[in-house]
Design a protein around this motif. Structure first.
Motif, PDB file in Angstrom:
ATOM      1  N   ALA A 398       0.838  -1.209   0.000  1.00  0.00           N
ATOM      2  CA  ALA A 398       0.000   0.000   0.000  1.00  0.00           C
ATOM      3  C   ALA A 398       0.867   1.251   0.000  1.00  0.00           C
ATOM      4  CB  ALA A 398      -0.929  -0.016   1.213  1.00  0.00           C
ATOM      5  N   ALA A 399       1.929   1.244   0.801  1.00  0.00           N
ATOM      6  CA  ALA A 399       2.813   2.410   0.888  1.00  0.00           C
ATOM      7  C   ALA A 399       3.546   2.659  -0.414  1.00  0.00           C
ATOM      8  CB  ALA A 399       3.808   2.210   2.029  1.00  0.00           C
ATOM      9  N   LEU A 400       3.944   1.591  -1.120  1.00  0.00           N
ATOM     10  CA  LEU A 400       4.653   1.745  -2.386  1.00  0.00           C
ATOM     11  C   LEU A 400       3.743   2.307  -3.472  1.00  0.00           C
ATOM     12  CD1 LEU A 400       6.734  -1.555  -2.299  1.00  0.00           C
ATOM     13  CD2 LEU A 400       7.685   0.761  -2.394  1.00  0.00           C
ATOM     14  N   SER A 401       2.429   2.120  -3.306  1.00  0.00           N
ATOM     15  CA  SER A 401       1.480   2.656  -4.288  1.00  0.00           C
ATOM     16  C   SER A 401       0.962   4.037  -3.898  1.00  0.00           C
ATOM     17  CB  SER A 401       0.287   1.700  -4.450  1.00  0.00           C
ATOM     18  OG  SER A 401      -0.570   1.768  -3.317  1.00  0.00           O
ATOM     19  N   ALA A 402       1.168   4.429  -2.639  1.00  0.00           N
ATOM     20  CA  ALA A 402       0.584   5.669  -2.122  1.00  0.00           C
ATOM     21  C   ALA A 402       1.369   6.895  -2.589  1.00  0.00           C
ATOM     22  CB  ALA A 402       0.536   5.622  -0.596  1.00  0.00           C
ATOM     23  N   LYS A 403       0.715   8.026  -2.509  1.00  0.00           N
ATOM     24  CA  LYS A 403       1.373   9.289  -2.854  1.00  0.00           C
ATOM     25  C   LYS A 403       2.008   9.860  -1.595  1.00  0.00           C
ATOM     26  CE  LYS A 403       0.503  13.680  -5.224  1.00  0.00           C
ATOM     27  NZ  LYS A 403      -0.530  14.525  -5.886  1.00  0.00           N
ATOM     28  N   GLY A 404       3.329  10.130  -1.660  1.00  0.00           N
ATOM     29  CA  GLY A 404       4.019  10.679  -0.503  1.00  0.00           C
ATOM     30  C   GLY A 404       4.928   9.660   0.159  1.00  0.00           C
ATOM     31  N   THR A 405       5.444  10.007   1.312  1.00  0.00           N
ATOM     32  CA  THR A 405       6.412   9.177   2.032  1.00  0.00           C
ATOM     33  C   THR A 405       5.776   8.574   3.275  1.00  0.00           C
ATOM     34  OG1 THR A 405       8.263  10.523   1.242  1.00  0.00           O
ATOM     35  CG2 THR A 405       8.658   9.135   3.168  1.00  0.00           C
ATOM     36  N   SER A 406       5.804   7.273   3.350  1.00  0.00           N
ATOM     37  CA  SER A 406       5.247   6.527   4.485  1.00  0.00           C
ATOM     38  C   SER A 406       6.374   5.933   5.312  1.00  0.00           C
ATOM     39  CB  SER A 406       4.338   5.393   4.008  1.00  0.00           C
ATOM     40  OG  SER A 406       3.225   5.864   3.297  1.00  0.00           O
ATOM     41  N   THR A 407       6.072   5.623   6.560  1.00  0.00           N
ATOM     42  CA  THR A 407       6.984   4.858   7.400  1.00  0.00           C
ATOM     43  C   THR A 407       6.226   3.675   7.984  1.00  0.00           C
ATOM     44  OG1 THR A 407       6.508   6.262   9.324  1.00  0.00           O
ATOM     45  CG2 THR A 407       8.436   6.833   8.012  1.00  0.00           C
ATOM     46  N   ILE A 408       6.895   2.544   8.026  1.00  0.00           N
ATOM     47  CA  ILE A 408       6.332   1.333   8.630  1.00  0.00           C
ATOM     48  C   ILE A 408       7.263   0.899   9.745  1.00  0.00           C
ATOM     49  CG2 ILE A 408       5.620  -1.061   8.285  1.00  0.00           C
ATOM     50  CD1 ILE A 408       5.049  -0.433   5.392  1.00  0.00           C
ATOM     51  N   GLN A 409       6.741   0.857  10.953  1.00  0.00           N
ATOM     52  CA  GLN A 409       7.524   0.468  12.116  1.00  0.00           C
ATOM     53  C   GLN A 409       7.313  -1.022  12.421  1.00  0.00           C
ATOM     54  OE1 GLN A 409       5.880   3.247  14.916  1.00  0.00           O
ATOM     55  NE2 GLN A 409       7.102   4.968  14.165  1.00  0.00           N
ATOM     56  N   ASN A 410       8.140  -1.523  13.333  1.00  0.00           N
ATOM     57  CA  ASN A 410       8.087  -2.939  13.727  1.00  0.00           C
ATOM     58  C   ASN A 410       8.318  -3.856  12.523  1.00  0.00           C
ATOM     59  OD1 ASN A 410       7.800  -5.016  15.620  1.00  0.00           O
ATOM     60  ND2 ASN A 410       5.617  -5.246  15.225  1.00  0.00           N
ATOM     61  N   ILE A 411       9.286  -3.479  11.671  1.00  0.00           N
ATOM     62  CA  ILE A 411       9.531  -4.253  10.454  1.00  0.00           C
ATOM     63  C   ILE A 411      10.195  -5.600  10.741  1.00  0.00           C
ATOM     64  CG2 ILE A 411       9.619  -2.226   8.965  1.00  0.00           C
ATOM     65  CD1 ILE A 411      12.692  -2.477   9.041  1.00  0.00           C
ATOM     66  N   GLU A 412      10.543  -5.841  12.002  1.00  0.00           N
ATOM     67  CA  GLU A 412      11.040  -7.175  12.358  1.00  0.00           C
ATOM     68  C   GLU A 412      10.002  -8.243  12.013  1.00  0.00           C
ATOM     69  OE1 GLU A 412      13.298  -4.198  14.622  1.00  0.00           O
ATOM     70  OE2 GLU A 412      11.160  -4.515  14.325  1.00  0.00           O
ATOM     71  N   GLN A 413       8.729  -7.870  12.072  1.00  0.00           N
ATOM     72  CA  GLN A 413       7.670  -8.802  11.679  1.00  0.00           C
ATOM     73  C   GLN A 413       7.801  -9.187  10.209  1.00  0.00           C
ATOM     74  OE1 GLN A 413       5.434 -10.427  13.300  1.00  0.00           O
ATOM     75  NE2 GLN A 413       5.291  -9.458  15.293  1.00  0.00           N
ATOM     76  N   ILE A 414       8.084  -8.202   9.348  1.00  0.00           N
ATOM     77  CA  ILE A 414       8.248  -8.485   7.920  1.00  0.00           C
ATOM     78  C   ILE A 414       9.496  -9.330   7.690  1.00  0.00           C
ATOM     79  CG2 ILE A 414       8.572  -7.432   5.644  1.00  0.00           C
ATOM     80  CD1 ILE A 414       7.014  -4.994   6.676  1.00  0.00           C
ATOM     81  N   ASP A 415      10.587  -9.005   8.403  1.00  0.00           N
ATOM     82  CA  ASP A 415      11.840  -9.752   8.259  1.00  0.00           C
ATOM     83  C   ASP A 415      11.686 -11.205   8.667  1.00  0.00           C
ATOM     84  OD1 ASP A 415      13.261  -7.555   7.318  1.00  0.00           O
ATOM     85  OD2 ASP A 415      13.921  -6.929   9.321  1.00  0.00           O
ATOM     86  N   ARG A 416      10.691 -11.517   9.481  1.00  0.00           N
ATOM     87  CA  ARG A 416      10.465 -12.910   9.871  1.00  0.00           C
ATOM     88  C   ARG A 416      10.130 -13.783   8.678  1.00  0.00           C
ATOM     89  NH1 ARG A 416       5.718 -13.120  13.322  1.00  0.00           N
ATOM     90  NH2 ARG A 416       6.058 -15.336  13.048  1.00  0.00           N
ATOM     91  N   GLY A 417       9.554 -13.180   7.613  1.00  0.00           N
ATOM     92  CA  GLY A 417       9.096 -14.007   6.501  1.00  0.00           C
ATOM     93  C   GLY A 417       9.608 -13.631   5.134  1.00  0.00           C
ATOM     94  N   TYR A 418      10.298 -12.475   5.009  1.00  0.00           N
ATOM     95  CA  TYR A 418      10.745 -12.010   3.688  1.00  0.00           C
ATOM     96  C   TYR A 418      12.234 -11.678   3.731  1.00  0.00           C
ATOM     97  CZ  TYR A 418       5.832 -11.710   2.335  1.00  0.00           C
ATOM     98  OH  TYR A 418       4.521 -12.010   2.051  1.00  0.00           O
ATOM     99  N   GLU A 419      12.985 -12.311   2.842  1.00  0.00           N
ATOM    100  CA  GLU A 419      14.438 -12.201   2.841  1.00  0.00           C
ATOM    101  C   GLU A 419      14.908 -10.905   2.174  1.00  0.00           C
ATOM    102  OE1 GLU A 419      18.048 -14.565   0.553  1.00  0.00           O
ATOM    103  OE2 GLU A 419      16.415 -15.750   1.424  1.00  0.00           O
ATOM    104  N   ASN A 420      15.636 -10.073   2.922  1.00  0.00           N
ATOM    105  CA  ASN A 420      16.237  -8.841   2.380  1.00  0.00           C
ATOM    106  C   ASN A 420      15.260  -8.086   1.482  1.00  0.00           C
ATOM    107  OD1 ASN A 420      18.714  -9.538   3.618  1.00  0.00           O
ATOM    108  ND2 ASN A 420      19.274 -10.800   1.848  1.00  0.00           N
ATOM    109  N   ILE A 421      14.045  -7.888   1.948  1.00  0.00           N
ATOM    110  CA  ILE A 421      12.986  -7.375   1.095  1.00  0.00           C
ATOM    111  C   ILE A 421      13.285  -5.969   0.587  1.00  0.00           C
ATOM    112  CG2 ILE A 421      11.582  -6.501   3.026  1.00  0.00           C
ATOM    113  CD1 ILE A 421       9.099  -7.435   1.400  1.00  0.00           C
ATOM    114  N   ASP A 422      13.930  -5.143   1.405  1.00  0.00           N
ATOM    115  CA  ASP A 422      14.223  -3.785   0.961  1.00  0.00           C
ATOM    116  C   ASP A 422      15.254  -3.767  -0.156  1.00  0.00           C
ATOM    117  OD1 ASP A 422      15.792  -4.797   3.080  1.00  0.00           O
ATOM    118  OD2 ASP A 422      16.646  -2.818   3.480  1.00  0.00           O
ATOM    119  N   GLU A 423      16.296  -4.592  -0.056  1.00  0.00           N
ATOM    120  CA  GLU A 423      17.318  -4.654  -1.107  1.00  0.00           C
ATOM    121  C   GLU A 423      16.714  -5.149  -2.416  1.00  0.00           C
ATOM    122  OE1 GLU A 423      20.678  -6.953   0.092  1.00  0.00           O
ATOM    123  OE2 GLU A 423      20.833  -5.973   2.051  1.00  0.00           O
ATOM    124  N   ARG A 424      15.889  -6.174  -2.331  1.00  0.00           N
ATOM    125  CA  ARG A 424      15.300  -6.759  -3.544  1.00  0.00           C
ATOM    126  C   ARG A 424      14.319  -5.799  -4.205  1.00  0.00           C
ATOM    127  NH1 ARG A 424      12.898 -11.841  -1.053  1.00  0.00           N
ATOM    128  NH2 ARG A 424      12.648 -12.675  -3.151  1.00  0.00           N
TER     129      ARG A 424
END
Length: 436
Positions: A398-424
Motif C-alpha cells: 500500500a505504501a509503495l502505491s501511495a502518494k508521498g512518504t510513508s513509514t512502517i515500524q516494527n519491520i522485524e515482523q516483515i523480516d520474519r518471513g521475507y528475505e532482504n525485502i528492501d534490497e530486492r
C-alpha cells in the motif's frame, strides 16, 4: 525497533526471484532430527523465523555447516536431550511457532519431545490439539505444565494406528507424519493436510527410507521403518512471496517478471488474482505481470452477485494471501467480499488502510467488503506499524502505491518471513530505506 521509509507512487520494472518457501523450511529443518546421517538442504530462505530454528537445532547439538548461499548440511548424531529441559530452551522455543514440529521427530527417535508454548503471529487462536492428539494416538503419554506453559510427550515405542484428524492442520500433519515414519506398524492419517510443502516433506522422508503412500491426497498411509538415512533436498519457491509480488505489480502499475515460480505448485493462486482483473501470464516457469496502466476490474459471479474470495485448506486459497488480495482490491474497479475463515484477528489491520483512504467495511472479525478506487483516488502516505508478517507486507505494498512518504515500524515482523525485502525491492526501482 526497525523502520522502513517508503517513497510511494513510483512504477517498478524488472524481474524478481522468490525466496525458498518459509513454511516448507520449518518442516524440512525439523526432519533432520530423524536420522544420524548427513542431510543437505538447499534454497533455505535467510529470514528471521528460519534462522531461529537453525539456531535452535544447533543448541540441540545438531552439527550445522553452511556450504553456500541458502545451502546447509545438518547431522543430528549427537543430540543433547538435556537442552530440552533447560531454561534456555524454554526461552528459545517460545520465540518461534515452527518449533512445535521438533516434537514429533524427537519423540519418534528418542522417546520424548518437549516444547514451551510457541509464539508466532498474533492472528487468532492457533490450537495445538491436532499435534498432541495425533501423537497420543500413536501411543505417547502427554503432560502439560500450566504454570510454565510447557508441553511434553513420551513413549518407549510408538505404534501405528488409524486416525481421523479433527482439522487438516499443516504443521499438525507434518508432526504426526514425522513421528509415524519410525512407529511400529502401519499408520493411516485421514483428513491430512496435502499442501505442496507437506508433499515435499513426505517426498524427502521417502528418499530417507520412509514408506509413505497417498502423498498429495488427504489420506496418508505410513508403514513404519526402523531407521532413516541421509538425503539432499531443495525447497520450493515461496508461493506467498509470489502472490505478494503479483499484488505489488498490480498496485504500482508495474511490469514485473517473477522468476522460477514452480507453476504446478501454485494451485488456484494465479486464478484468484485473475478474478481481481489482474493479467497473470505464464512464460515457461515464470510469471509475467504487464503494467496495468488502465487499472484492473474485479469479476462478478455468473449470477451478477459480488465476488467473494475466501481461504480454505489446500487446494483452496491460502489464508496467508488474503491480506495481499485485500490491499490489491482497494484500487480495483468494483467490489469484493474478503472472507477470512481460518483466523479471527487477521483483518484487524484494515483500519490502517482506511486511514490511508481505502474504502473498506469491516463487517466482523472474519469479513471485509472492499470498494475499489479504480486509481481515481490514490492512497495517502502515513506512519504505520506492522502487526504480523502478511499484514506488514500488505501495508508495504500500500505504501509503495501511495502518494508521498510513508513509514512502517516494527519491520522485524516483515523480516520474519521475507528475505532482504528492501534490497530486492530497490533492485526493481522501489524507493525504500531501512532505518534503525
Amino acid at each position: 525497533m526497525g523502520t522502513f521509509k517508503i517513497e510511494g507512487g513510483h512504477r517498478l520494472k524488472g524481474s524478481i526471484k522468490p525466496q525458498g518457501a518459509k513454511n516448507e523450511a520449518l518442516q524440512i529443518l525439523c526432519a533432520v532430527l530423524l536420522t544420524s546421517d548427513v542431510v543437505t538442504i538447499n534454497n533455505i530462505p535467510d529470514i528471521v523465523d528460519v534462522n531461529k530454528l537453525i539456531k535452535l537445532l544447533g543448541n540441540l547439538g545438531v552439527k550445522i555447516e553452511k556450504i553456500g548461499k541458502g545451502s546447509y548440511t545438518f547431522q543430528a548424531d549427537e543430540v543433547n536431550l538435556e537442552y530440552l529441559e533447560s531454561d534456555a530452551f524454554k526461552v528459545d522455543g517460545r520465540g518461534l511457532r515452527g518449533s512445535i514440529m521438533i516434537v514429533g521427530p524427537l519423540l519418534a527417535r528418542f522417546g520424548k519431545g518437549y516444547i514451551p508454548k510457541p509464539g508466532g503471529d498474533k492472528i487468532g487462536r492457533r490450537r495445538l490439539d491436532t499435534h498432541f492428539e495425533g501423537l497420543i494416538n500413536l501411543g505417547a503419554k502427554f503432560r502439560y505444565s500450566k504454570e510454565e506453559q510447557f508441553y511434553g510427550v513420551e513413549a518407549d515405542r510408538l505404534k501405528g494406528t488409524y486416525m481421523l484428524l479433527e482439522e487438516a492442520s499443516v504443521t499438525g500433519t507434518a508432526n504426526i507424519v514425522m513421528a509415524a515414519v519410525l512407529a511400529e506398524g502401519q499408520t493411516t492419517i485421514y483428513n491430512a493436510a496435502c499442501e505442496p510443502y507437506l508433499q515435499q516433506l513426505c517426498k524427502m522422508l521417502n528418499r530417507m527410507g520412509a514408506k509413505i503412500s497417498g502423498v498429495g491426497s488427504n489420506m496418508l498411509i505410513i508403514d513404519g521403518v526402523d531407521s532413516l538415512g541421509g538425503t539432499s533436498h531443495t525447497m520450493l519457491p515461496d508461493m506467498i512471496e509470489i502472490g505478494s509480488w503479483i499484488g505489488l505489480a498490480a498496485m504500482t502499475k508495474s511490469e514485473l517478471t517473477i522468476k522460477n515460480v514452480s507453476w504446478n505448485d501454485l494451485g488456484v493462486i494465479p486464478n484468484v488474482f485473475r478474478k481481481l482483473g489482474i493479467t497473470v501470464e505464464k512464460q515457461g516457469d515464470d510469471i509475467h505481470i504487464p503494467a496495468h496502466t488502465d487499472g484492473y476490474e474485479i469479476q462478478s459471479f455468473i449470477d451478477g452477485s459480488i465476488l467473494t474470495i475466501s481461504d480454505a485448506p489446500w487446494p483452496g486459497f491460502t489464508p496467508d494471501l488474503l491480506s495481499i488480495v485485500l490491499v490489491v482490491a482497494t484500487q480495483a474497479r468494483g467490489s469484493v467480499l474478503i472472507h477470512q475463515k481460518m483466523f479471527e484477528s487477521r483483518l484487524f489491520f484494515v483500519d490502517k488502510l482506511i486511514d490511508m483512504g481505502a474504502k473498506i467495511i469491516l463487517c466482523d472479525p472474519h469479513r471485509a467488503t472492499v470498494i475499489g478506487h479504480d486509481f481515481k483516488s490514490t492512497l495517502k502516505a502515513m506512519t504505520m506499524t506492522s502487526p504480523d508478517i502478511r499484514a506488514g507486507v500488505s501495508l508495504l505494498i500500500a505504501a509503495l502505491s501511495a502518494k508521498g512518504t510513508s513509514t512502517i515500524q516494527n519491520i522485524e515482523q516483515i523480516d520474519r518471513g521475507y528475505e532482504n525485502i528492501d534490497e530486492r525491492l530497490r533492485a526493481i526501482g522501489a524507493k525504500i530505506e531501512r532505518l534503525d
